[in-house]
Design an enzyme around this catalytic site. Structure first.
Site, short mmCIF file in Angstrom:
data_model
loop_
_atom_site.label_atom_id
_atom_site.label_comp_id
_atom_site.label_asym_id
_atom_site.label_seq_id
_atom_site.Cartn_x
_atom_site.Cartn_y
_atom_site.Cartn_z
N GLY A 86 -20.39 7.85 25.83
CA GLY A 86 -21.60 9.28 26.09
C GLY A 86 -21.22 9.77 27.63
O GLY A 86 -22.33 10.30 28.27
N GLY A 87 -19.89 9.23 28.78
CA GLY A 87 -19.98 10.32 29.90
C GLY A 87 -19.40 11.34 29.46
O GLY A 87 -19.25 11.89 29.29
N ALA A 125 -12.99 15.35 41.78
CA ALA A 125 -11.88 15.69 42.64
C ALA A 125 -12.54 16.96 43.88
O ALA A 125 -12.02 16.45 44.63
CB ALA A 125 -11.34 17.06 41.68
N HIS A 152 -31.52 40.67 36.99
CA HIS A 152 -31.73 41.03 35.54
C HIS A 152 -31.48 41.59 35.31
O HIS A 152 -30.67 42.86 35.62
CB HIS A 152 -33.27 41.18 35.78
CG HIS A 152 -33.82 41.59 34.94
ND1 HIS A 152 -34.28 40.86 33.69
CD2 HIS A 152 -34.35 42.62 33.90
CE1 HIS A 152 -34.67 41.38 31.84
NE2 HIS A 152 -34.68 42.35 32.06
#
Length: 478
Positions: free
Chosen positions: A183-184, A326, A456
């Protein structure tokens, strides 16, 4: 070798991935002669088997998800009739190839001599490249040999039923069901991709939450988003057995309660991390040795220089606190090149390196987690802002949150200390993390950020509101 010998140069870089080619390009721009040895393709894992092809596929997954959202939420009567897998692969590979040619072209233009072949150290300043001979470096050698997927003991990849992340990229087609182990970031991304493409997905993680190195709230919100999409998320669970079937795998998983679950899937995708590549490098010939995990640790992190003067390390070969990312490798390459050129260069601040998972929902973080800040004995202020509290968050409808952590040095309850961490979960938060990276990297205070106006309606308003609240000026207290 004489000074005019073509195999005598200033810098030798072993490995042409992100860390290697960034070192080579920067060193060449500073007037150094550079030889770069690469046994496969320039660009390394990130370009050919990791970041770029996987994100191309995840973009295709976003398009599929968008069609489903258009139909189910917005009344747009659109459907996905079918998936042309060869066409998807062709587009992905075209993107990779264009990037590959771009990097190779940059190296040629910069005057970097690229030598194809397996390289091994023969001394503290010498390297032998198979098929090309012996090379000598006046200034130094840079080790940038990268990493490969890890496998669990007793479990072997066959490229069809049991696969690594590398295999999954180049599979002939998509499975109807997949069990993702790990679950990485890599496991989560592949689980997300396969679910978007219609597969039944089970995601198993041995730790108590997804992305266990991230803030606890990030893992919690991510798991919620993945479950909402129909992914079976099982944290605190361990693979205890596998049986290969003619067309798939039968796996046994032990849950936190001690129950044994049997899960059948067409494909078991193992994503339990990556291991540094040093095989054939002959570190001992240069007076070096890898640690017990296979990393080559620098003696001086400010220069990324090993205990052997002149030999530097970048990328996945570095142990923590390097992140195996990276963009961190890119920064490491610049640092080492400037060091070899005799220029002052600031050490990489790993706490200020952003971390992104490109699943749906995405996650993006920079700086310390709440647990790390508290473990360091810091008095902190924390504010969490749900994305759904903004109009644009409601439009996207995916939930998510912004969590900000600051040192609490102020009076009156507001945080006036420096920003320690920012953690995001939600749609497209990978494109929102740059602001937070600058905030954390420059040690900004909440009041510094709160004076700046966010457009916004945007998702980034949630970031602005979170900082306003920390500065004691928030209109929506959370």
């Amino acid at each position: 070798m004489s000074e005019t010998d073509p195999n005598t140069t200033d810098v030798i870089v072993i490995g042409g991935g992100t860390g290697g080619y960034s070192t080579a390009l920067r060193a060449a721009s500073l007037g150094l002669r550079v030889v770069l040895a690469e046994r496969e393709l320039i660009g390394g894992t990130c370009l050919h088997r990791g970041c770029i092809p996987s994100k191309a596929m995840l973009h295709a997954a976003e398009l599929v998800d968008g069609i489903a959202e258009a139909r189910e939420r917005w009344g747009v009567k659109a459907t996905v009739d079918s998936l042309d897998w060869p066409a998807l692969v062709a587009t992905r590979d075209s993107i990779v190839e264009r990037n590959h040619q771009g990097v190779a072209g940059h190296l040629r233009t910069a005057g970097v001599r690229v030598v194809k072949g397996t390289a091994r150290l023969t001394g503290p300043r010498t390297v032998h490249v198979e098929g090309a001979g012996e090379f000598t470096a006046r200034r130094g050698i840079v080790l940038a040999t990268g990493s490969r997927p890890k496998m669990l003991p007793g479990l072997a990849a066959d490229g069809r039923r049991v696969v690594t992340s590398d295999d999954a990229l180049f599979a002939a087609g998509l499975p109807a069901s997949v069990l993702v182990l790990g679950g990485g970031a890599i496991g989560v991304e592949y689980a997300s991709f396969h679910r978007s493409m219609g597969a039944e997905v089970t995601l198993v993680e041995a730790a108590g939450r997804l992305l266990p190195m991230e803030d606890e709230d990030v893992g919690r919100h991510l798991a919620r988003g993945l479950k909402k999409r129909g992914i079976a998320v099982r944290t605190g669970s361990a693979l205890t057995g596998t049986e290969l079937l003619p067309d798939g795998v039968r796996a046994t998983v032990r849950t936190p309660k001690g129950e044994e679950l049997v899960i059948e899937a067409e494909r078991l995708l193992v994503a339990v991390g990556r291991a540094p590549v040093t095989d054939g490098l002959d570190l001992a010939a240069a007076g070096l040795a890898a640690d017990g995990r296979g990393f080559v640790a620098p003696a001086d992190w400010s220069r990324l220089e090993t205990a052997v003067p002149g030999i530097h390390v970048v990328g996945d070969l570095l142990p923590p606190p390097s992140l195996g990312l990276a963009h961190a490798s890119f920064a490491e390459g610049l640092l080492v090149a400037e060091t070899l050129a005799g220029l002052p260069s600031r050490a990489v601040d790993y706490a200020a390196v952003p971390r992104v998972t490109y699943s749906s929902p995405q996650t993006a973080s920079v700086g310390r987690t709440e647990a790390e800040a508290r473990a360091g004995g810091l008095d902190i202020k924390v504010n969490t802002m749900p994305l759904a509290a903004t109009a644009k968050g409601m439009v996207h409808g995916q939930g998510g949150m912004v969590k900000v952590i600051a040192a609490a040095d102020g009076a009156g309850g507001e945080a006036s200390g420096t920003m320690l961490g920012v953690h995001l979960v939600g749609p497209q938060v990978s494109e929102m993390i740059a602001e937070s990276q600058l905030i954390v990297g420059w040690d900004a205070e909440p009041a510094d950020v709160a004076q700046h106006i966010h457009a916004h309606p945007t998702l980034s308003e949630a970031v602005g509101e979170a900082f306003l609240t920390l500065a004691g000026r928030g209109l929506h207290q959370h």
